[in-house]
Design a protein around this motif. Structure first.
Motif, PDB file in Angstrom:
ATOM      1  N   LEU A 135      46.315  23.097  44.612  1.00  0.00           N
ATOM      2  CA  LEU A 135      46.994  23.892  44.922  1.00  0.00           C
ATOM      3  C   LEU A 135      47.368  25.361  43.401  1.00  0.00           C
ATOM      4  CD1 LEU A 135      50.132  24.910  46.360  1.00  0.00           C
ATOM      5  CD2 LEU A 135      51.580  23.810  44.484  1.00  0.00           C
ATOM      6  N   ALA A 136      46.452  24.847  42.434  1.00  0.00           N
ATOM      7  CA  ALA A 136      46.817  25.334  41.336  1.00  0.00           C
ATOM      8  C   ALA A 136      45.304  26.262  41.766  1.00  0.00           C
ATOM      9  CB  ALA A 136      46.440  24.740  40.065  1.00  0.00           C
ATOM     10  N   GLY A 137      44.576  25.307  42.311  1.00  0.00           N
ATOM     11  CA  GLY A 137      43.197  26.708  42.381  1.00  0.00           C
ATOM     12  C   GLY A 137      43.539  27.392  43.179  1.00  0.00           C
ATOM     13  N   LEU A 138      44.317  27.188  44.569  1.00  0.00           N
ATOM     14  CA  LEU A 138      44.133  27.966  45.455  1.00  0.00           C
ATOM     15  C   LEU A 138      44.994  28.592  45.322  1.00  0.00           C
ATOM     16  CD1 LEU A 138      45.285  25.833  48.490  1.00  0.00           C
ATOM     17  CD2 LEU A 138      43.381  26.669  48.285  1.00  0.00           C
ATOM     18  N   MET A 139      46.040  29.090  44.267  1.00  0.00           N
ATOM     19  CA  MET A 139      47.295  29.774  44.073  1.00  0.00           C
ATOM     20  C   MET A 139      45.694  30.916  42.546  1.00  0.00           C
ATOM     21  SD  MET A 139      50.262  27.822  42.980  1.00  0.00           S
ATOM     22  CE  MET A 139      51.243  29.561  41.865  1.00  0.00           C
ATOM     23  N   GLY A 140      45.397  30.178  41.643  1.00  0.00           N
ATOM     24  CA  GLY A 140      44.178  31.727  41.123  1.00  0.00           C
ATOM     25  C   GLY A 140      43.823  32.100  42.037  1.00  0.00           C
ATOM     26  N   VAL A 141      43.017  31.402  43.376  1.00  0.00           N
ATOM     27  CA  VAL A 141      41.857  32.664  44.215  1.00  0.00           C
ATOM     28  C   VAL A 141      43.073  33.659  44.455  1.00  0.00           C
ATOM     29  CG1 VAL A 141      40.842  32.767  46.166  1.00  0.00           C
ATOM     30  CG2 VAL A 141      40.276  30.587  44.491  1.00  0.00           C
ATOM     31  N   GLN A 142      44.350  33.396  45.033  1.00  0.00           N
ATOM     32  CA  GLN A 142      45.113  34.134  45.789  1.00  0.00           C
ATOM     33  C   GLN A 142      45.520  35.691  44.203  1.00  0.00           C
ATOM     34  OE1 GLN A 142      49.591  32.533  47.197  1.00  0.00           O
ATOM     35  NE2 GLN A 142      49.578  34.332  47.904  1.00  0.00           N
ATOM     36  N   GLY A 143      45.492  35.009  42.901  1.00  0.00           N
ATOM     37  CA  GLY A 143      45.755  36.039  42.050  1.00  0.00           C
ATOM     38  C   GLY A 143      44.466  36.367  41.786  1.00  0.00           C
ATOM     39  N   MET A 144      43.178  36.489  42.143  1.00  0.00           N
ATOM     40  CA  MET A 144      42.314  36.860  41.885  1.00  0.00           C
ATOM     41  C   MET A 144      42.283  38.293  43.396  1.00  0.00           C
ATOM     42  SD  MET A 144      39.172  34.731  40.622  1.00  0.00           S
ATOM     43  CE  MET A 144      38.591  33.622  41.479  1.00  0.00           C
ATOM     44  N   THR A 145      42.386  37.784  44.516  1.00  0.00           N
ATOM     45  CA  THR A 145      42.447  38.571  45.343  1.00  0.00           C
ATOM     46  C   THR A 145      43.782  39.287  45.428  1.00  0.00           C
ATOM     47  OG1 THR A 145      42.167  36.624  47.095  1.00  0.00           O
ATOM     48  CG2 THR A 145      42.883  38.558  48.091  1.00  0.00           C
ATOM     49  N   GLN A 146      44.910  39.805  44.972  1.00  0.00           N
ATOM     50  CA  GLN A 146      46.477  40.382  45.065  1.00  0.00           C
ATOM     51  C   GLN A 146      45.359  41.506  43.377  1.00  0.00           C
ATOM     52  OE1 GLN A 146      49.313  37.270  43.810  1.00  0.00           O
ATOM     53  NE2 GLN A 146      49.881  37.749  45.819  1.00  0.00           N
ATOM     54  N   LEU A 147      44.827  41.006  42.863  1.00  0.00           N
ATOM     55  CA  LEU A 147      44.554  41.795  41.091  1.00  0.00           C
ATOM     56  C   LEU A 147      43.556  42.529  41.716  1.00  0.00           C
ATOM     57  CD1 LEU A 147      44.908  39.783  38.372  1.00  0.00           C
ATOM     58  CD2 LEU A 147      47.193  41.173  39.378  1.00  0.00           C
ATOM     59  N   ALA A 148      42.513  42.542  42.905  1.00  0.00           N
ATOM     60  CA  ALA A 148      41.194  42.682  43.253  1.00  0.00           C
ATOM     61  C   ALA A 148      41.393  44.505  43.255  1.00  0.00           C
ATOM     62  CB  ALA A 148      40.431  43.017  44.241  1.00  0.00           C
ATOM     63  N   PRO A 149      42.727  45.179  44.044  1.00  0.00           N
ATOM     64  CA  PRO A 149      42.596  46.533  43.711  1.00  0.00           C
ATOM     65  C   PRO A 149      42.772  46.742  42.844  1.00  0.00           C
ATOM     66  CG  PRO A 149      44.170  44.856  45.783  1.00  0.00           C
ATOM     67  CD  PRO A 149      43.329  43.956  44.865  1.00  0.00           C
ATOM     68  N   TRP A 150      43.143  45.916  41.582  1.00  0.00           N
ATOM     69  CA  TRP A 150      43.282  47.079  40.155  1.00  0.00           C
ATOM     70  C   TRP A 150      42.029  47.379  39.684  1.00  0.00           C
ATOM     71  CZ3 TRP A 150      47.190  43.836  37.065  1.00  0.00           C
ATOM     72  CH2 TRP A 150      48.712  44.425  37.542  1.00  0.00           C
ATOM     73  N   VAL A 151      40.258  47.129  40.049  1.00  0.00           N
ATOM     74  CA  VAL A 151      39.319  47.245  39.649  1.00  0.00           C
ATOM     75  C   VAL A 151      39.206  48.221  40.011  1.00  0.00           C
ATOM     76  CG1 VAL A 151      36.982  46.774  39.432  1.00  0.00           C
ATOM     77  CG2 VAL A 151      38.651  44.657  39.252  1.00  0.00           C
ATOM     78  N   GLY A 152      38.783  48.899  38.868  1.00  0.00           N
ATOM     79  CA  GLY A 152      37.940  50.342  39.228  1.00  0.00           C
ATOM     80  C   GLY A 152      39.489  51.760  38.178  1.00  0.00           C
ATOM     81  N   GLN A 153      40.508  50.739  37.987  1.00  0.00           N
ATOM     82  CA  GLN A 153      41.670  51.664  37.473  1.00  0.00           C
ATOM     83  C   GLN A 153      41.535  51.429  36.221  1.00  0.00           C
ATOM     84  OE1 GLN A 153      45.397  51.792  39.483  1.00  0.00           O
ATOM     85  NE2 GLN A 153      44.761  50.484  40.998  1.00  0.00           N
ATOM     86  N   GLU A 154      42.327  52.246  35.427  1.00  0.00           N
ATOM     87  CA  GLU A 154      42.496  51.494  33.689  1.00  0.00           C
ATOM     88  C   GLU A 154      43.525  51.922  33.383  1.00  0.00           C
ATOM     89  OE1 GLU A 154      39.653  55.738  31.976  1.00  0.00           O
ATOM     90  OE2 GLU A 154      41.409  56.156  32.169  1.00  0.00           O
ATOM     91  N   ALA A 155      43.903  50.421  32.783  1.00  0.00           N
ATOM     92  CA  ALA A 155      44.941  49.695  31.898  1.00  0.00           C
ATOM     93  C   ALA A 155      45.339  49.886  31.374  1.00  0.00           C
ATOM     94  CB  ALA A 155      45.025  47.952  32.811  1.00  0.00           C
ATOM     95  N   ARG A 156      46.595  49.871  30.749  1.00  0.00           N
ATOM     96  CA  ARG A 156      47.217  49.557  29.367  1.00  0.00           C
ATOM     97  C   ARG A 156      47.580  49.015  28.931  1.00  0.00           C
ATOM     98  NH1 ARG A 156      52.562  54.294  29.127  1.00  0.00           N
ATOM     99  NH2 ARG A 156      53.496  51.938  29.386  1.00  0.00           N
ATOM    100  N   SER A 157      47.180  48.913  27.565  1.00  0.00           N
ATOM    101  CA  SER A 157      47.877  47.404  27.011  1.00  0.00           C
ATOM    102  C   SER A 157      47.129  47.360  25.022  1.00  0.00           C
ATOM    103  CB  SER A 157      46.863  46.182  27.322  1.00  0.00           C
ATOM    104  OG  SER A 157      44.928  45.929  26.841  1.00  0.00           O
ATOM    105  N   THR A 158      47.838  46.512  24.747  1.00  0.00           N
ATOM    106  CA  THR A 158      47.418  46.365  23.190  1.00  0.00           C
ATOM    107  C   THR A 158      46.194  45.808  22.522  1.00  0.00           C
ATOM    108  OG1 THR A 158      48.615  44.133  22.695  1.00  0.00           O
ATOM    109  CG2 THR A 158      49.822  46.798  22.199  1.00  0.00           C
TER     110      THR A 158
END
Length: 217
Positions: A74-97
């Motif tokens: 289940l953890a593995g599936l959730m990890g894959v799902q998390g990456m899929t959800q974050l994929a649209p962020w690639v190419g954008q600029e993130a603000r962080s410290t």
């Protein structure tokens, strides 16, 4: 043969090498019980309740191991799902410290001087923790472009740097905090604690460390 000796010998050969061997280990466990029955002292037989306890204990361990297997899946599936959800962020600029990768291209900072400050200084440290630059910045919340110069004004070598902001009031330092910056997200990877975002220069951080996203300019 004593029962304790037979039990120790059987136990020594039935330690599971992996969760995949549960079924075969269960068969071995039954053989162990048979061995105990065959070799027990007829004048001092083992109480049948003791066998029931052993069987129940092994069954409990078996069920727990199977549960852990399912949780890992289940953890593995959730990890894959998390990456899929974050994929649209690639190419954008993130603000962080997170640390900043400097290669000569100006980096957009989002300073936030302490309330009451009348001056602020950007402090730049290299990966060894050595301060390589100190730069006065405006006391405002507007973004600031850091061009990557050292204390002498020369360009800093390409590399990763940590940034902080010292806030002063009447010449007295009242705060020293990490300063937020923008960096392009280049990749999403799976990590042991969840998906990781890879920024320019290989800087890695968790998604919950990001405070804002914007389209890359």
């Amino acid at each position: 043969m004593e029962i304790t000796s037979a039990t120790a010998q059987a136990t020594a050969v039935t330690q599971p090498s992996s969760s995949a061997s549960i079924s075969s280990d269960f068969d071995t466990f039954l053989k162990m019980l048979t061995t105990q029955l065959q070799n027990q002292d007829p004048l001092n037989p083992v109480d049948s309740a003791d066998y029931a306890v052993q069987l129940a204990t092994f069954s409990s361990v078996e069920q727990q191991t199977l549960t852990n297997q399912k949780l890992d899946t289940l953890a593995g599936l959730m990890g894959v799902q998390g990456m899929t959800q974050l994929a649209p962020w690639v190419g954008q600029e993130a603000r962080s410290t997170a640390p900043v990768y400097m290669d000569g291209t100006p980096v957009t900072l989002s300073p936030n001087p302490k309330t009451g400050a009348d001056s602020a200084i950007l402090v730049v440290k290299d990966q060894s923790g050595t301060t390589v630059a100190r730069e006065t910045v405006p006391v405002q919340s507007a973004t600031y472009s850091w061009t990557g110069h050292d204390i002498t004004g020369a360009n800093l070598p390409n590399g990763t740097y940590s940034l902080s902001l010292e806030s002063y009031s009447d010449g007295v330092q009242i705060a020293n905090e990490a300063i937020e910056n923008y960096a392009r997200i280049q990749e999403v990877q799976s990590g042991t604690t969840g998906p990781r975002l890879i920024l320019k220069g290989g800087v890695s951080l968790a998604a919950d460390q990001i405070t804002a996203l914007r389209n890359a300019s």
